[in-house]
Design an enzyme around this catalytic site. Structure first.
Site, mmCIF file in Angstrom:
data_model
loop_
_atom_site.group_PDB
_atom_site.id
_atom_site.type_symbol
_atom_site.label_atom_id
_atom_site.label_comp_id
_atom_site.label_asym_id
_atom_site.label_seq_id
_atom_site.Cartn_x
_atom_site.Cartn_y
_atom_site.Cartn_z
ATOM 1 N N ARG A 181 27.105 116.376 14.904
ATOM 2 C CA ARG A 181 28.042 116.321 16.023
ATOM 3 C C ARG A 181 28.277 117.742 16.546
ATOM 4 N NH1 ARG A 181 33.601 113.250 14.745
ATOM 5 N NH2 ARG A 181 34.385 115.147 13.811
ATOM 6 N N ARG A 215 35.082 120.817 18.868
ATOM 7 C CA ARG A 215 36.104 120.975 17.848
ATOM 8 C C ARG A 215 35.840 122.170 16.961
ATOM 9 N NH1 ARG A 215 37.701 115.308 15.249
ATOM 10 N NH2 ARG A 215 38.233 116.810 13.637
ATOM 11 N N ARG A 227 38.245 119.850 4.515
ATOM 12 C CA ARG A 227 38.805 118.600 5.044
ATOM 13 C C ARG A 227 38.530 117.445 4.090
ATOM 14 N NH1 ARG A 227 36.017 118.791 10.652
ATOM 15 N NH2 ARG A 227 36.708 116.655 10.976
ATOM 16 N N ARG A 264 48.077 109.816 6.779
ATOM 17 C CA ARG A 264 47.130 110.637 6.049
ATOM 18 C C ARG A 264 47.715 111.141 4.734
ATOM 19 N NH1 ARG A 264 43.673 112.513 10.147
ATOM 20 N NH2 ARG A 264 42.101 114.036 9.592
ATOM 21 N N LYS A 320 35.705 106.374 12.770
ATOM 22 C CA LYS A 320 36.951 105.694 13.151
ATOM 23 C C LYS A 320 37.161 105.706 14.665
ATOM 24 C CE LYS A 320 39.480 108.497 10.729
ATOM 25 N NZ LYS A 320 38.797 109.395 9.802
HETATM 26 P P1 ADP Z 1 38.978 113.881 11.149
HETATM 27 O O1 ADP Z 1 37.639 114.047 11.779
HETATM 28 O O2 ADP Z 1 39.149 114.695 9.908
HETATM 29 O O3 ADP Z 1 39.342 112.452 10.973
HETATM 30 P P2 ADP Z 1 41.215 114.238 13.017
HETATM 31 O O4 ADP Z 1 40.794 114.439 14.406
HETATM 32 O O5 ADP Z 1 41.865 112.962 12.653
HETATM 33 O O6 ADP Z 1 39.981 114.596 12.106
HETATM 34 O O7 ADP Z 1 42.232 115.426 12.596
HETATM 35 C C1 ADP Z 1 41.892 116.801 12.743
HETATM 36 C C2 ADP Z 1 42.960 117.678 12.067
HETATM 37 O O8 ADP Z 1 44.265 117.381 12.628
HETATM 38 C C3 ADP Z 1 43.156 117.426 10.570
HETATM 39 O O9 ADP Z 1 42.252 118.150 9.779
HETATM 40 C C4 ADP Z 1 44.616 117.867 10.378
HETATM 41 O O10 ADP Z 1 44.736 119.275 10.330
HETATM 42 C C5 ADP Z 1 45.290 117.397 11.635
HETATM 43 N N1 ADP Z 1 45.854 116.032 11.487
HETATM 44 C C6 ADP Z 1 45.455 114.908 12.182
HETATM 45 N N2 ADP Z 1 46.169 113.831 11.814
HETATM 46 C C7 ADP Z 1 47.038 114.264 10.855
HETATM 47 C C8 ADP Z 1 48.033 113.627 10.065
HETATM 48 N N3 ADP Z 1 48.290 112.303 10.170
HETATM 49 N N4 ADP Z 1 48.730 114.387 9.172
HETATM 50 C C9 ADP Z 1 48.501 115.698 9.047
HETATM 51 N N5 ADP Z 1 47.574 116.356 9.766
HETATM 52 C C10 ADP Z 1 46.846 115.660 10.652
#
Ligand code: ADP
Length: 188
Positions: A127, A135, A146, A88, A13
């Site tokens: 990654r 991260r 996740r 989400r 994404k």
């Molecule tokens: P991913 O690689 O899973 O898409 P992101 O960078 O979008 O990871 O998000 C990393 C973490 O941040 C998630 O696992 C969650 O803990 C938190 N997070 C991000 N966006 C949201 C959201 N919209 N609602 C709740 N938690 C979120």
């Protein structure tokens, strides 16, 4: 143009969002990036979020919605935005529409990047091992969680947009260029 990029962790994404923002002069809004900024800044919110993120769980809808509300009312969103990693949960999707309605805005299209689960694991672990990732949540145990959380809490969001006829699914197993060509076809 207001878009949502949807897909599991590691679907690409972020990569696709970067391509689109340049092309259409819109902004990318990543709740994950915003939370990581909070963590870096050492704020109270950051401290709270870090504990949750390090387990691969979701930060509360309340926190996320207040972050989003602030963000989408900023002037740089005037041309449009791409939401990445948000909504989400079903509740976040419903709340988003309430906020957008009050601003006389709407989501135009939701693009789901569909990928094979095994490939996901590999991508994220690569990654991490290539050290491109700083991260803390890119390791196999947390990643498993996740993906579980994605299936349980995030997949219902797809149904929400399917019913609204806004959902478009593309094959995310192709290379970056092909994926982005497919996305462009959908939005132009
Ligand atoms: P991913 O690689 O899973 O898409 P992101 O960078 O979008 O990871 O998000 C990393 C973490 O941040 C998630 O696992 C969650 O803990 C938190 N997070 C991000 N966006 C949201 C959201 N919209 N609602 C709740 N938690 C979120």
């Amino acid at each position: 143009m207001n878009l949502i990029l949807f897909g599991p962790p590691g679907a690409g994404k972020g990569t696709q969002a970067k391509i689109l923002i340049e092309r259409f002069n819109i902004v990318q809004i990543s709740t994950g990036d915003m939370l990581r900024e909070e963590v870096k800044s050492g704020s109270d919110l950051g401290k709270l979020a870090k504990e949750i993120m390090d387990k691969g769980n979701l930060v509360s809808d309340e926190i996320i919605m207040s972050m989003i509300k602030k963000r989408i009312t900023k002037p740089d969103c005037e041309n449009g935005f791409i939401l990445d990693g948000f909504p989400r949960t079903y509740n976040q999707a419903v709340n988003l529409d309430t906020i957008l309605n009050s601003l006389n805005l709407k989501i135009d299209k939701v693009i789901e990047i569909n990928v094979d689960e095994k490939l996901l694991f590999q991508r994220i672990l690569n990654r991490a091992s290539e050290n491109q990732s700083t991260r803390d949540d890119d390791n196999s145990e947390i990643l498993k969680n996740r993906i579980i959380v994605y299936k349980k809490d995030t997949l219902p969001v797809l149904e929400y947009y399917r019913k609204l006829n806004k959902l478009y699914t593309i094959d995310g197993m192709q290379n970056i260029e092909e994926v982005s060509k497919n996305i462009l076809k959908i939005i132009s």
